[in-house]
Every structure is written in C-alpha cells, then in structure tokens.
Design a protein around this motif. Structure first.
Motif, PDB file in Angstrom:
ATOM      1  N   THR A  18       0.758  -1.155  -0.043  1.00  0.00           N
ATOM      2  CA  THR A  18      -0.011  -0.040   0.069  1.00  0.00           C
ATOM      3  C   THR A  18       0.820   1.160  -0.174  1.00  0.00           C
TER       4      THR A  18
ATOM      5  N   ILE B  53       0.902   5.875   0.762  1.00  0.00           N
ATOM      6  CA  ILE B  53       0.117   7.030   1.136  1.00  0.00           C
ATOM      7  C   ILE B  53       0.511   8.168   0.298  1.00  0.00           C
TER       8      ILE B  53
ATOM      9  N   PHE C 269      -4.308   2.678  -2.646  1.00  0.00           N
ATOM     10  CA  PHE C 269      -3.680   4.026  -2.191  1.00  0.00           C
ATOM     11  C   PHE C 269      -4.267   4.672  -1.038  1.00  0.00           C
ATOM     12  N   ILE C 270      -3.909   5.259  -0.482  1.00  0.00           N
ATOM     13  CA  ILE C 270      -4.553   6.066   0.683  1.00  0.00           C
ATOM     14  C   ILE C 270      -4.181   7.546   0.452  1.00  0.00           C
ATOM     15  N   PHE C 271      -5.215   8.297   0.195  1.00  0.00           N
ATOM     16  CA  PHE C 271      -4.824   9.674  -0.086  1.00  0.00           C
ATOM     17  C   PHE C 271      -5.101  10.676   1.139  1.00  0.00           C
ATOM     18  N   ILE C 272      -4.063  11.408   1.465  1.00  0.00           N
ATOM     19  CA  ILE C 272      -4.505  12.149   2.700  1.00  0.00           C
ATOM     20  C   ILE C 272      -4.479  13.848   2.189  1.00  0.00           C
TER      21      ILE C 272
ATOM     22  N   TRP D 260       4.385  16.872   8.527  1.00  0.00           N
ATOM     23  CA  TRP D 260       4.037  16.127   9.934  1.00  0.00           C
ATOM     24  C   TRP D 260       3.503  14.647   9.369  1.00  0.00           C
ATOM     25  N   ALA D 261       2.409  14.719   8.633  1.00  0.00           N
ATOM     26  CA  ALA D 261       1.911  13.550   8.079  1.00  0.00           C
ATOM     27  C   ALA D 261       2.763  12.528   7.352  1.00  0.00           C
TER      28      ALA D 261
ATOM     29  N   GLU E  84       5.198  10.951   9.975  1.00  0.00           N
ATOM     30  CA  GLU E  84       4.502   9.983  10.523  1.00  0.00           C
ATOM     31  C   GLU E  84       4.524   8.665   9.726  1.00  0.00           C
ATOM     32  N   ALA E  85       4.164   8.901   8.609  1.00  0.00           N
ATOM     33  CA  ALA E  85       3.838   7.716   7.449  1.00  0.00           C
ATOM     34  C   ALA E  85       4.848   7.250   7.230  1.00  0.00           C
TER      35      ALA E  85
ATOM     36  N   CYS F 110       6.397   4.401   9.655  1.00  0.00           N
ATOM     37  CA  CYS F 110       5.360   3.280   9.595  1.00  0.00           C
ATOM     38  C   CYS F 110       5.771   2.294   8.744  1.00  0.00           C
ATOM     39  N   GLY F 111       6.105   1.185   9.132  1.00  0.00           N
ATOM     40  CA  GLY F 111       6.842   0.255   8.236  1.00  0.00           C
ATOM     41  C   GLY F 111       5.686  -0.816   7.501  1.00  0.00           C
ATOM     42  N   ALA F 112       4.475  -0.449   7.780  1.00  0.00           N
ATOM     43  CA  ALA F 112       3.575  -1.282   6.993  1.00  0.00           C
ATOM     44  C   ALA F 112       3.383  -0.723   5.628  1.00  0.00           C
ATOM     45  N   VAL F 113       3.742   0.540   5.291  1.00  0.00           N
ATOM     46  CA  VAL F 113       3.395   0.965   3.980  1.00  0.00           C
ATOM     47  C   VAL F 113       4.691   0.666   2.921  1.00  0.00           C
TER      48      VAL F 113
ATOM     49  N   GLU G  67       3.418  15.862  -1.589  1.00  0.00           N
ATOM     50  CA  GLU G  67       3.653  16.954  -2.515  1.00  0.00           C
ATOM     51  C   GLU G  67       3.752  17.951  -1.688  1.00  0.00           C
TER      52      GLU G  67
ATOM     53  N   LEU H  47      -1.825   3.602  12.038  1.00  0.00           N
ATOM     54  CA  LEU H  47      -1.233   5.027  11.492  1.00  0.00           C
ATOM     55  C   LEU H  47      -2.264   5.762  11.132  1.00  0.00           C
TER      56      LEU H  47
ATOM     57  N   LEU I  61      -3.022   9.868  12.444  1.00  0.00           N
ATOM     58  CA  LEU I  61      -3.013  10.852  11.457  1.00  0.00           C
ATOM     59  C   LEU I  61      -4.622  11.410  11.785  1.00  0.00           C
TER      60      LEU I  61
ATOM     61  N   SER J 170     -10.104  13.900   6.218  1.00  0.00           N
ATOM     62  CA  SER J 170      -9.112  14.052   5.227  1.00  0.00           C
ATOM     63  C   SER J 170      -8.287  12.887   4.727  1.00  0.00           C
TER      64      SER J 170
ATOM     65  N   HIS K 255      -8.577   9.675   2.700  1.00  0.00           N
ATOM     66  CA  HIS K 255      -9.532   9.151   1.621  1.00  0.00           C
ATOM     67  C   HIS K 255      -8.954   7.796   0.963  1.00  0.00           C
TER      68      HIS K 255
END
Lengths: 246, 499
Positions: free
Chosen positions: A82, A84, A107-110, A120-121, A124-125, A128-131, A137, B361, B365, B373, B375
C-alpha cells in the motif's frame, strides 16, 4: 596482483554504500523494467528505503511526474503493498493510476490544508513499516526537515518521494536523488493514429554514489524503452504479439 | 433476617410510555394494537379508555364502536421488556437485587434495605412517588413473600405494606388469580365456587393436587412462605471506565502521562479479558477549581493496544490545561466492540491494507488532522468523470467492479474544469489550438471525441465531448466541449493533464 586490487576497490565501495545508509536490496524486477535508467544507480539497483526528490515547475510537468512516480510505485508496491499519497492540493485522479499498473484502491490519499501538516503526516507515515512508499507533494521544505524525514526512513525501510511543485529557487535537501520529468512530443507512427504512448525526458541531476544523466524514454507495455527504438518495431515484435493473442 | 419483597405493578406501562413521548395523548383515550388471527386486538389501553370500558384483549372494531374518537397506535412486541429492563436498572437505587416480572411488573428483594428509608411505609412511598414523578402509574406493595406482594399489588387496593402479622389474613382475602396460576385452573376454581384463597388453603392438599396438579400446591406454599422462591436479578452492564484520584493535584505533563498510562493499563487489561476493544475513549480531568478538561480519541478498528492508544492520547495532551492542578482522572470507553485475539504470526511480513500497523497509523493521522481528510477510492459504475470513483467506507472494503482501463483518463484531474479559448475547424473535429492561462497551445496530435452523456437520473445538463490532445512541446491535455457544436451555446473546457 592487479585483479586483487580491483577486488579490494569493489569491496570497499560496497562497504561504503552500506555505511552511507544505502542497503543493497534485491530489486532485479525494478531494475529490469527501468531499462536504460538503471545504469545510473549505485550497484545498478534503484535505491529503496530512502528519500527521492522530484521537481516540477508547471502543471504539465506535475502530470508527467505523477505518472513517473506511479510507475515506480507500481514496482515497489508489488502485488499487495500500500502507498500513502499526502498532499495539500491534490489533483491526482485515482482511476488513471490503473493504467500504470497499480490498483488505485491500494492508495490512501491524505488531503490536508496546510503544508506544515503535510510534512508532519509524511514524517509519521514514513516511520510506519506497514506501507511500501509515501508520496508527499510539498512546496517548500528546508534541509533540517528533510534530514528528519531521511532519518525516519532509515529505520522503517519505507521509500519516500517528495514531489516539489512550483519552486523557483530550489534549495538542497537531504535526498538521495533529484529528478525532473517532462513530457516529450510523441513520435509519428503510420500504424497508430492519434497520440501515442507516454514519452518523457527523465533528468536525474543528483544521485548519491551514482552517475547523473538524462534519458529520453517511453512507457510501453509496463516497461521503459529508449526513444530511439521505434514504436513500430516494438509493436511488431513477437513478444507483443504473443501477449496480445495469447 | 426476615425476607421482604417488593412488587411493583405498572398498570398502564406501555401507554404511559407513549404519553411521555407524546404529551397530547395524556388527555385523550388511546390504545395500542397488534394483529392476531386476522384481526386487530388491543394490547393495552390508557386510563381514560379503560374508564369508558375499553380494555386489553378487546377487538379494535368493538372498541371503536364504544369510543369513536379512539386514538390507535401500533404496539411493538419487545417494547415492554426493554422498558422494564430500563426501569429495573433505575430501581437498583432501592435494592441491589431487582428482577423483571413480565409482562408488567418488577420484583425487588428489599431485605435489609428499608431501614435506610426509615421503615417499610416510607420505602414504599418513596418508590411510588419517584415512579409517579417519572410519569408511570405504579402500585407498590411490600410483603414477606413474592406471592403475597404480587397478589396484593394487583388485587387489593387498600394495602401497601403487608406486615408479618397480617401476612396470612391478607393472603386469605385475595382471589385465586393472585396465586399466578394458569387461566384454566383459575376458571375451574371459580366454577367450583372457590372465589377466595381462604377457601383453598383450608382444603386438603392431597385432593387439591389430584384436581389441579402440583402447580397450585407450589404456588400456595410459596405465597405462605413455607417454600422459598428465588428471583433472577438483572445484571447491569458496568460501564467501561477507570478513575484515578490523586493525593496531590497534578499539573505537569509528565504526571498526566503517568496517570494516563496507569489508567490505560487497567482499562485495557479488562478489555483484553473480555475480548473487547475500544472504538472511542474520553479522558476527563477534574481540576481543583471545579473545571473539567477532556480529550477524546477515535480508533478505526477495535483496539486494546496500550502503546497505540497512548500515542493517540499523546497527540492531544497539549489541549489539556491543568490550571492549578488536576485531582481526579477519569478514563471512559463509551464505545467498545468485539476484538478477538489475532493469530500469532511467525514474521511480520504482511504489507497490505489488513496490516494493523497501517490502521494504527491512520488512527494517529485521523486524530490529529481529522478523519475526513483521509480518503481511499473505489471504482463506481458511472461514466461521468467526477462520479467514476467513490469513497471507500473502510480499509478492508474491496472494489466490487474492476478498475477501467479501456478509455485513458488523465493522471491529473482538475476539481472544476477551467474554460479555455479554442479554434476548431468543423464539428466533431478536434481543435487546432487553444489558449489556457494566456498561453497558446498548438495541437499536433489528437484523439477523440469520446462523448460522455449526462446521467439524467442524477443531474440535468449538456453532454461532454472529450478530446485527448498533444501540443508541440509534447504536453497532453484532456479537453471537452460542453454541448452540441451547431446550437452555438457550446463551451470549451480543460479538465485534466495526461502524463
């Protein structure tokens, strides 16, 4: 005697890469489809678990960059990974990603409002070893922040892509590479009317322990090819036919 | 210690509830109905309707003949039980042992409770008064056995307190219905002229058993008190909350963190034992100046992972203003869900959407920047580009249809299409050049048109004719013409950028 000296150099170079945080990851598949570009990387392998930087000035270049990043992601993510995608002004259209060989539902869109939150996000991401990979951007980012991101990925092994938009004077950041992707006019073909396959000018202006360079490539059938290979020969090749008919 | 039991009889249980919800029903006759054998039967009626002769068990049509202006509402079969459970939970303030007595009553074991109210009479009055204040018409009776309390509540208007001395004499005045016998037995007793329990008690037990079965003997013995009757008390759900009072008020972040960790440890320990995980949690801090500070967290899947929950709270601890100090911490979990232990794996190699670390995670967030926010998209069955993807409800949701690749779509799509100026030769031909943001683009290659019609059942308007075009520099765009070429009302827009 000479042979042993060359061996020693090679051994020392590999050690040097390891000490600099570049892990030798077995990613033959990735290098295989990168085609001509693979020769630029240290050990001829695309560095994973590091931060890559991609620069684009205009909206059209952003589109080309998004396509190129998606191609890289499709190989990094493999069958079940996956990713992000973090942005403060996202225009990426999920459906289009499928054409570059990756399921958009992985895909996870933030979507955030402030650039500060994006950093910051992303931090954090990346921890995380899961992605498999994280795309951020970001317009402005300073060296210190980028260094923090780089430290984050060194622990988790996640590959990060910083897509920097509309920066006029671009400062250096702690990334392993710096790319610039722009579109090229598609070639004329008698057998294929209309616009052809995506064709990009890939500029690699910085790569740690590698050789920077510029390549004109086209994206065709899940692989990069140098542009001087005419599309007609690719289409006419046996492999393509086998795939289409079989 | 002598046993004392309280029986509460709600005469108009279901109708009282409806009157509470709709106060206008208080002053008019109304009944609840439910279908039975092809006709409508009245299941309960309120006091006004009953005074006019409409009672439970009547056919609705007959009742309408008696009271033409009768208001009728549908009955729900599980309404009474739910309501009684609620009332029973409330009654725990009078006695720790409370049982539901279907269809319309409650039983309390009041042994050793009444002295706190200053005697039986005060105790019973208090219960009656409080229930009346809540809007229920209740008859409350206290007696030595459940049988006598139950019978007196329903068949004797005079007594509220049956003392041990009067126990037998009052029992004897009650009709046989008060023994909670089956209807058939009661009918036969009346047929035989046995209208009072007095007459039954005197009869020889052996002949009673022969004529009416063992049941009547058991019930009689229970009412007299020679046989013990037990009740099944309700078990109120203990709320998932932990509290930690402090000797000295806490005003530092470190202190709050230590408290939080302790609270999470005990709460998660309990959740783990019960195979539950929390979805929402609130930390309330009671300050010494009387103000309450609170922070809350939400998780995307049930969790009892102390470390993860601590991290979620940690992001919000800065919102707590300790003021002069906090003297009491309260950690609540208002929403819990089943959380079965996952099978242990030999290695943590599963990189995918099911990974717990990914969910954790996203929790982190989401708690900081808001879950709205984040998606994830799934394909939807629409051609209209804006509607061709939909938001996924959860991380685990799989796409029902496959992603389309037959028609190329731009990798960058503008949220709202931007108007452009275009030179196009003849209808249905792609444009020759277009001006976007003051820059002229000459078109070299083009594909199209791809017509996408409006989905008239969702939205009205004109169709779009999409063209994929490439300019001299090799940049690729997604343009469309809104409307037909020949009716002069068309407009050109730029909608996206291809890679």
């Amino acid at each position: 005697m000479v042979v042993s000296k060359a061996d020693i150099f090679k051994g020392l170079q590999t050690d040097l890469l390891r000490l600099q945080g570049l892990k030798s990851v077995n990613n033959c598949e990735l290098n295989n489809f990168l085609g001509p570009i693979a020769s630029a990387f240290p050990n001829h392998s695309f560095p994973l678990g590091v931060i890559h930087e991609l620069i684009s000035h205009r909206q059209e270049e952003v589109a080309a960059t998004s396509g190129f990043v998606t191609v890289l992601l499709s190989m990094i993510m493999g069958a079940s990974g996956t990713s992000i995608w973090i942005s403060a002004s996202r225009n990426v259209f999920p459906i289009a990603l499928k054409a570059f060989g990756v399921d958009p539902d992985r895909f996870i869109f933030i979507d955030l409002k402030k650039e500060k939150d994006v950093v910051w996000a992303m931090d954090e991401a990346l921890k995380c070893g899961a992605v498999s990979a994280v795309v951020g951007e970001i317009g402005e980012i300073d060296f210190k922040t980028s260094r923090r991101l780089q430290l984050g990925v060194e622990h988790s092994g996640v590959t990060g892509f910083i897509v920097r938009k509309a920066s006029r004077n671009i400062g250096t950041i702690a990334s392993v590479s710096r790319w610039k992707i722009s579109s090229l006019p598609s070639e004329k073909s008698d057998r294929l009317p209309g616009i052809g396959f995506p064709k990009w000018k890939v500029e690699l202006s910085k790569i740690r322990n590698g050789k920077p360079g510029t390549w004109d490539v086209k994206w065709f059938d899940g692989k990069f090819f140098p542009t001087h290979v005419p599309i007609d020969t690719l289409v006419a090749s046996d492999q393509w036919h086998k795939k289409k008919t079989g | 210690m002598p046993k004392r039991y309280v029986s509460i009889w709600f005469r108009y249980l279901a109708t009282d509830l409806h009157s509470l919800c709709q106060p206008q029903l208080k002053s008019i006759p109304f009944v609840l109905r439910s279908p039975s054998h092809g006709r409508m039967l009245i299941t309960s009626s309120n006091a006004i309707a009953e005074s006019k002769g409409v009672c439970q068990g009547m056919v609705l049509a007959d009742a309408r003949a008696i009271i033409p202006e009768l208001q009728v509402l549908d009955d729900r079969p599980d309404l009474k039980e739910k309501l009684l459970t609620k009332l029973a939970e409330w009654c725990i303030c009078f006695s720790p042992i409370v049982a539901i007595d279907l269809p319309d009553g409650l039983l309390l074991d009041a042994s050793g409770c009444t002295h706190l109210w200053g005697g039986d009479q005060n105790y019973v009055n208090d219960i009656g008064k409080k229930l009346h204040a809540r809007g229920y018409d209740a008859k409350v009776v206290i007696a030595d056995t459940i049988g006598v309390a139950w019978g007196t509540a329903r068949f004797n208007r005079k007594y509220q307190v049956v003392s041990t001395n009067d126990h037998l004499s009052i029992l004897q005045t009650l009709p046989p219905e008060a023994l909670r016998l089956e209807n058939e037995t009661v009918e036969r007793l009346h047929k035989l002229g046995l209208h009072k329990i007095q007459q039954i008690i005197k009869a020889p037990r052996a002949s009673l058993r022969r004529r009416f079965g063992q049941d009547i003997i058991t019930k009689l013995n229970r009412a007299i008190g020679t046989e013990i009757e037990t009740i099944v008390p309700i078990m109120p759900v203990e709320p998932y909350q932990e509290r930690l009072p402090c000797i000295e008020p806490i005003a530092t972040r470190v202190g709050i963190e230590i408290v939080l960790e302790e609270l999470l440890k005990t709460l998660c320990g309990r959740l783990t034992n019960e195979q539950l995980g929390l979805r929402t949690s609130i930390l309330k801090c009671y300050r010494i100046d009387g103000k309450i500070e609170q922070v809350d967290i939400v998780t995307s899947r049930p969790s009892h992972n102390i470390k993860h929950l601590f991290q979620l709270f940690e992001l919000k601890l800065q919102n707590i203003d300790p003021g002069l100090g906090i003297e009491l911490f309260l950690l609540e979990a208002p929403r819990v869900e089943d959380h079965l232990p996952s099978q242990e794996k030999m290695w943590e190699g599963s990189v995918g959407l099911e990974d717990v670390r990914l969910a954790e995670l996203l929790d982190r967030l989401g708690n900081k920047i808001g879950t709205q926010s984040i998606h994830r998209y799934l394909p939807d069955e629409h051609y209209w580009p804006e509607r061709s993807v939909k938001l996924a409800n959860s991380l685990q949701e799989k796409p029902i249809i496959s992603w389309r690749v037959d028609e190329p779509r731009p990798v960058q799509l503008l949220h709202t299409p931007e108007p452009i100026e275009v030179t196009a030769p003849i209808p249905d031909y792609p444009p020759m050049l277009f001006i976007y943001k003051g820059k002229e683009h000459r078109i070299v290659h083009a594909d199209g048109p791809e017509r996408i019609e409006q989905e008239w059942w969702l939205q009205q308007g004109q169709h779009r004719d999409y063209y994929r075009v490439e300019d001299e520099e090799g940049n690729r765009y997604w343009l469309f013409r809104l409307g037909h070429y020949h009716d002069k009302s068309y407009k050109w827009f730029l909608h996206g950028f291809f890679a």
